[in-house]
Enzyme design. Structure first.
Site, PDB file in Angstrom:
ATOM      1  N   ARG A  59       0.832  -1.205   0.000  1.00 41.67           N
ATOM      2  CA  ARG A  59       0.000   0.000   0.000  1.00 41.67           C
ATOM      3  C   ARG A  59       0.867   1.256   0.000  1.00 41.67           C
ATOM      4  O   ARG A  59       0.575   2.234  -0.688  1.00 41.67           O
ATOM      5  CB  ARG A  59      -0.933  -0.016   1.218  1.00 41.67           C
ATOM      6  N   GLY A  69       4.841  10.180  -8.379  1.00 43.46           N
ATOM      7  CA  GLY A  69       5.729   9.168  -8.931  1.00 43.46           C
ATOM      8  C   GLY A  69       6.472   8.481  -7.793  1.00 43.46           C
ATOM      9  O   GLY A  69       6.396   8.912  -6.634  1.00 43.46           O
ATOM     10  N   SER A  73       8.225  10.488  -1.757  1.00 41.39           N
ATOM     11  CA  SER A  73       7.636  11.673  -1.113  1.00 41.39           C
ATOM     12  C   SER A  73       6.742  11.275   0.062  1.00 41.39           C
ATOM     13  O   SER A  73       6.556  12.050   1.003  1.00 41.39           O
ATOM     14  CB  SER A  73       6.849  12.505  -2.126  1.00 41.39           C
ATOM     15  N   PRO A 157      -7.586   7.304  -5.419  1.00 40.68           N
ATOM     16  CA  PRO A 157      -8.971   6.864  -5.621  1.00 40.68           C
ATOM     17  C   PRO A 157      -9.633   6.411  -4.311  1.00 40.68           C
ATOM     18  O   PRO A 157      -8.984   5.838  -3.444  1.00 40.68           O
ATOM     19  CB  PRO A 157      -8.846   5.702  -6.608  1.00 40.68           C
ATOM     20  N   HIS A 187      -5.064  -6.366  -2.916  1.00 41.33           N
ATOM     21  CA  HIS A 187      -6.022  -6.557  -1.820  1.00 41.33           C
ATOM     22  C   HIS A 187      -6.197  -8.036  -1.459  1.00 41.33           C
ATOM     23  O   HIS A 187      -7.089  -8.384  -0.703  1.00 41.33           O
ATOM     24  CB  HIS A 187      -7.365  -5.902  -2.175  1.00 41.33           C
ATOM     25  N   ASP A 239      -9.299 -10.048   2.117  1.00 40.28           N
ATOM     26  CA  ASP A 239      -9.503 -11.359   1.518  1.00 40.28           C
ATOM     27  C   ASP A 239      -9.913 -12.304   2.641  1.00 40.28           C
ATOM     28  O   ASP A 239      -9.123 -12.567   3.552  1.00 40.28           O
ATOM     29  CB  ASP A 239      -8.192 -11.816   0.845  1.00 40.28           C
TER      30      ASP A 239
END
Ligand code: HEM
Ligand SMILES: *[C@@H]1O[C@H](CO)[C@@H](O)[C@H](O)[C@H]1NC(C)=O
Ligand SMILES: *[C@@H]1O[C@H](CO)[C@@H](O)[C@H](O)[C@H]1NC(C)=O
Ligand SMILES: CC(=O)N[C@H]1CO[C@H](CO)[C@@H](O)[C@@H]1O
Length: 322
Positions: A59, A69, A73, A157, A187, A239
């Protein structure tokens, strides 16, 4: 002749910087030959104590690459004067920063100011995916660390998006629908906090009923987890079947209406993506091969190379305080 000169200039202007800009497998072969094994040892040790680090790193890698990118950061700590990406909403539960610190510490001891934090995230994620039963793959390195970390640029998102809405975020970074479906296979491991899916459990979109695309036994199970008053911030596995293993069970689960996040369930419901989901559900090798190449591609998003950026000494701070 003039024409030839022009060509030479063009070659110098365009081909040379591009060639320098390429990431390469084994970038540290001569400057820090033990770089990849140092990272692997740290990850093996941590994974031995906590299998959930695969989810943490996957993640983190995604959240780093999809903002400015893959240039680390996301690792910058906020200061009293300047907030960083870490303070943005979608980052609230990104974890694993201490793992990167540990790898960086070992790398600085062996090869000071040589291996970028951005490459550490990529290598650590790759190693943790393999330990969790995922594919083994080579990743090119040579990323440099960025000089900017701005919470206002974090626009990741949301879990309630439709497939076509989520796809916009992925096409903007150069990914196809198949690659998005593949990457959401991340996920296969990890957890979500109740606040990110609870709307699906009882009054979905104001209907007064649970989300009809969720299996009713999963609704009941998640209500139990989220209604647990003794836990202050409950989470559920993404899951339900093999919660720590990078396999294709995630796709099988969503075909059985057992996706926890709305976007995960949408992948199996939406006509555009359902075929890809069923292919991965029935062919684990096809998923693993696709996952490895999609991860390599994700690791190439808007990288800094050559002399751009810097090699941070401490992954949490720019070398020159800004
Ligand atoms: C449309 C794209 C995506 C959306 C909307 C999305 C959304 C989310 C949400 C809401 C969570 C739960 C966070 C929490 O409660 O702490 C989550 C967790 C997670 N996501 Fe995604 N995600 C997306 C794409 C990806 C991609 C591309 C990857 C990696 C390849 C990824 C890997 C993970 C992992 C491993 C977790 C579990 C983290 C943990 O256990 O700490 N996600 N995601
Ligand atoms: C580094 O070494 C590996 C293994 O020998 C090789 O495959 C790779 O091409 C080398 N990379 C560079 C940039 O020298
Ligand atoms: C409720 O939370 C407690 C503390 O975190 C935990 O030990 C217990 O297993 C949870 N119960 C359920 C049903 O999830
Ligand atoms: C680690 C960190 O800085 N997390 C922040 C992520 O964003 C939320 C919401 O803006 C903050 O409250 C957290 O402190």
């Amino acid at each position: 002749m003039v024409c030839k000169m022009k060509n030479v200039v063009l070659v110098l202007l365009f081909v040379l910087p591009l060639a320098l800009a390429d990431l390469r497998v084994g970038f540290y072969n001569s400057t820090c030959p033990q770089a990849e094994s140092i990272v692997r040892q740290v990850i093996q040790k941590r994974f031995g104590a906590d299998r959930s680090i695969t989810a943490a790193l996957l993640r983190m890698h995604f959240h780093d690459c999809f903002v400015r990118g893959c240039e680390a950061s996301i690792l910058i700590d906020s200061t009293a004067k300047k907030p960083s990406e870490k303070t943005a909403g979608p980052n609230f539960s990104v974890r694993g920063y201490d793992i990167i610190d540990e790898a960086k510490k070992s790398l600085e001891a062996a090869c000071p100011s040589t291996v970028s934090c951005a490459d550490i995230i990529t290598l650590a994620t790759r190693d943790s995916v393999f330990l969790a039963g995922g594919p083994s793959y080579n990743v090119p390195t040579g990323r440099r660390d960025g000089l900017v970390s701005n919470p206002d640029e974090v626009d990741l998102p949301a879990p309630s998006l439709s497939v076509s809405e989520a796809l916009q975020a992925f096409t903007a970074k150069g990914f196809t629908l198949t690659e998005m479906v593949t990457l959401l296979g991340g996920h296969s491991v990890g957890v979500a906090h109740c606040g990110l899916f609870e709307d699906r459990l009882s009054n979905f979109q104001g209907t007064g009923a649970p989300d009809p695309t969720m299996d009713s036994s999963l609704v009941a199970k998640l209500k139990g987890i989220c209604g647990n008053s003794t836990s202050n911030d409950p989470t559920a596995f993404l899951d339900q079947s093999t919660s720590f293993i990078m396999d294709n069970q995630f796709y099988k689960q969503i075909m059985q209406k057992k996706g926890v996040l709305q976007i995960d369930q949408e992948l199996a419901v939406d006509k555009s993506s359902a075929g890809i989901v069923s292919r991965f559900a029935s062919d684990v090798n096809s998923f693993k091969t696709s996952f490895a190449s999609a991860m390599v591609k994700m690791g190439n998003v808007q990288v800094l190379t050559g002399n751009a950026g810097e090699i941070r000494r401490n992954c949490r701070a720019f070398n020159q305080p800004k």
